[in-house]
Design an enzyme around this catalytic site. Sequence first.
Site, PDB file in Angstrom:
ATOM      1  N   GLU A  67       0.851  -1.184   0.000  1.00 31.40           N
ATOM      2  CA  GLU A  67       0.000   0.000   0.000  1.00 31.40           C
ATOM      3  C   GLU A  67       0.887   1.234   0.000  1.00 31.40           C
ATOM      4  O   GLU A  67       1.962   1.230   0.610  1.00 31.40           O
ATOM      5  CB  GLU A  67      -0.890  -0.028   1.258  1.00 31.40           C
ATOM      6  CG  GLU A  67      -1.888   1.103   1.371  1.00 31.40           C
ATOM      7  CD  GLU A  67      -1.387   2.274   2.198  1.00 31.40           C
ATOM      8  OE1 GLU A  67      -2.125   3.276   2.290  1.00 31.40           O
ATOM      9  OE2 GLU A  67      -0.254   2.206   2.742  1.00 31.40           O
ATOM     10  N   HIS A  82       3.233   9.798   2.783  1.00 31.08           N
ATOM     11  CA  HIS A  82       1.969   9.746   3.514  1.00 31.08           C
ATOM     12  C   HIS A  82       1.500  11.102   4.012  1.00 31.08           C
ATOM     13  O   HIS A  82       0.386  11.529   3.728  1.00 31.08           O
ATOM     14  CB  HIS A  82       2.087   8.787   4.707  1.00 31.08           C
ATOM     15  CG  HIS A  82       0.850   8.744   5.548  1.00 31.08           C
ATOM     16  ND1 HIS A  82       0.667   9.580   6.636  1.00 31.08           N
ATOM     17  CD2 HIS A  82      -0.274   7.986   5.456  1.00 31.08           C
ATOM     18  CE1 HIS A  82      -0.513   9.347   7.172  1.00 31.08           C
ATOM     19  NE2 HIS A  82      -1.106   8.381   6.488  1.00 31.08           N
ATOM     20  N   LYS A 152      -4.088  10.491  -1.489  1.00 33.27           N
ATOM     21  CA  LYS A 152      -4.034  11.113  -0.164  1.00 33.27           C
ATOM     22  C   LYS A 152      -4.566  12.540  -0.218  1.00 33.27           C
ATOM     23  O   LYS A 152      -4.033  13.388  -0.929  1.00 33.27           O
ATOM     24  CB  LYS A 152      -2.588  11.099   0.340  1.00 33.27           C
ATOM     25  CG  LYS A 152      -2.371  11.763   1.689  1.00 33.27           C
ATOM     26  CD  LYS A 152      -3.134  11.074   2.806  1.00 33.27           C
ATOM     27  CE  LYS A 152      -2.665   9.672   3.050  1.00 33.27           C
ATOM     28  NZ  LYS A 152      -3.318   9.026   4.202  1.00 33.27           N
TER      29      LYS A 152
END
Length: 296
Positions: A67, A82, A152
């Site tokens: 992922e 992230h 994201k």
Amino acid sequence: MQHRTAVSTVVSALCGVLALALPAQAASADQAGHIIVFGHRGASAYAPENTLSSVEQAAELGVDWVENDVQRTRDGRLVVIHDTTLDRTTNVKERYPDRAPWSVSSFSLAEIKQLDAGSWFGPDFRGERVPTLEEYLDLLDDTGQGLLLELKQPELYPGIERQTLEVLARADWLDLPHLSGRLVVQSFSAPALRTTHRLRPDVHTGFLGNPPVSQLKQYAAFTDEINAEQHSVTAAYVKAVHGMKGAHGEPMHINTWTVDNAPAATKLARMGVDGIITDRPDLIAIATRPRTSQPS
């Protein structure tokens, strides 16, 4: 060749002895009753998250799916990271002390490529770089792993759905072999997934969250998976998700995150989840082995 830690070498050897073979395709894995183990941001317990080293470590552990998180730089390049800021996982504060809050979107790719994205994790990873999405995809083609790709906070990056699909297309990740078993695009944003589904209906998508059962039919119109936080999952919810047909006409899957201990993984496996997203894919593969082991 990227650096390796002593811990990861031991773990890799253990997994080699156990010969844990994870399924290559999500659909066939579900039909066979397997738990799919996704390496969260790679093998992020053993290498700095979302880096190429983390992917390689996951590959050494026998993990077939990883992922990652995709965001956009100031000059329009997609990078794998992230946080929406660079300060937690790079040395941006030291290199650019006057540019707080160090948002990904306020730096060019060239500037981000100067940052050390590994030393925060450990000295063996000093000099690790933030990868572009293209670099990440190239490595996955070398390792043969599948990708659970998260858009994201897409509201920060207008048009990132189309841009991500364009990068995937240029990398030949929208061909049949990839679409049929090596790619899922996920997001916490339902609008982003609707847009992705509208632009490329053949791409499998997953919604991050746990919409109420009464709304599952609405989500099934544009997504194939519900990827829920582990503490929100119950056996009844798993059954409800499986009772829906997703955007591609197959029963919806349910994966859960972020599960890093064996008892929780075993409990979720008994509930019937299809996949587990984890920082420790080796541990979770072992914990779910009774369900994923092959007949001798």
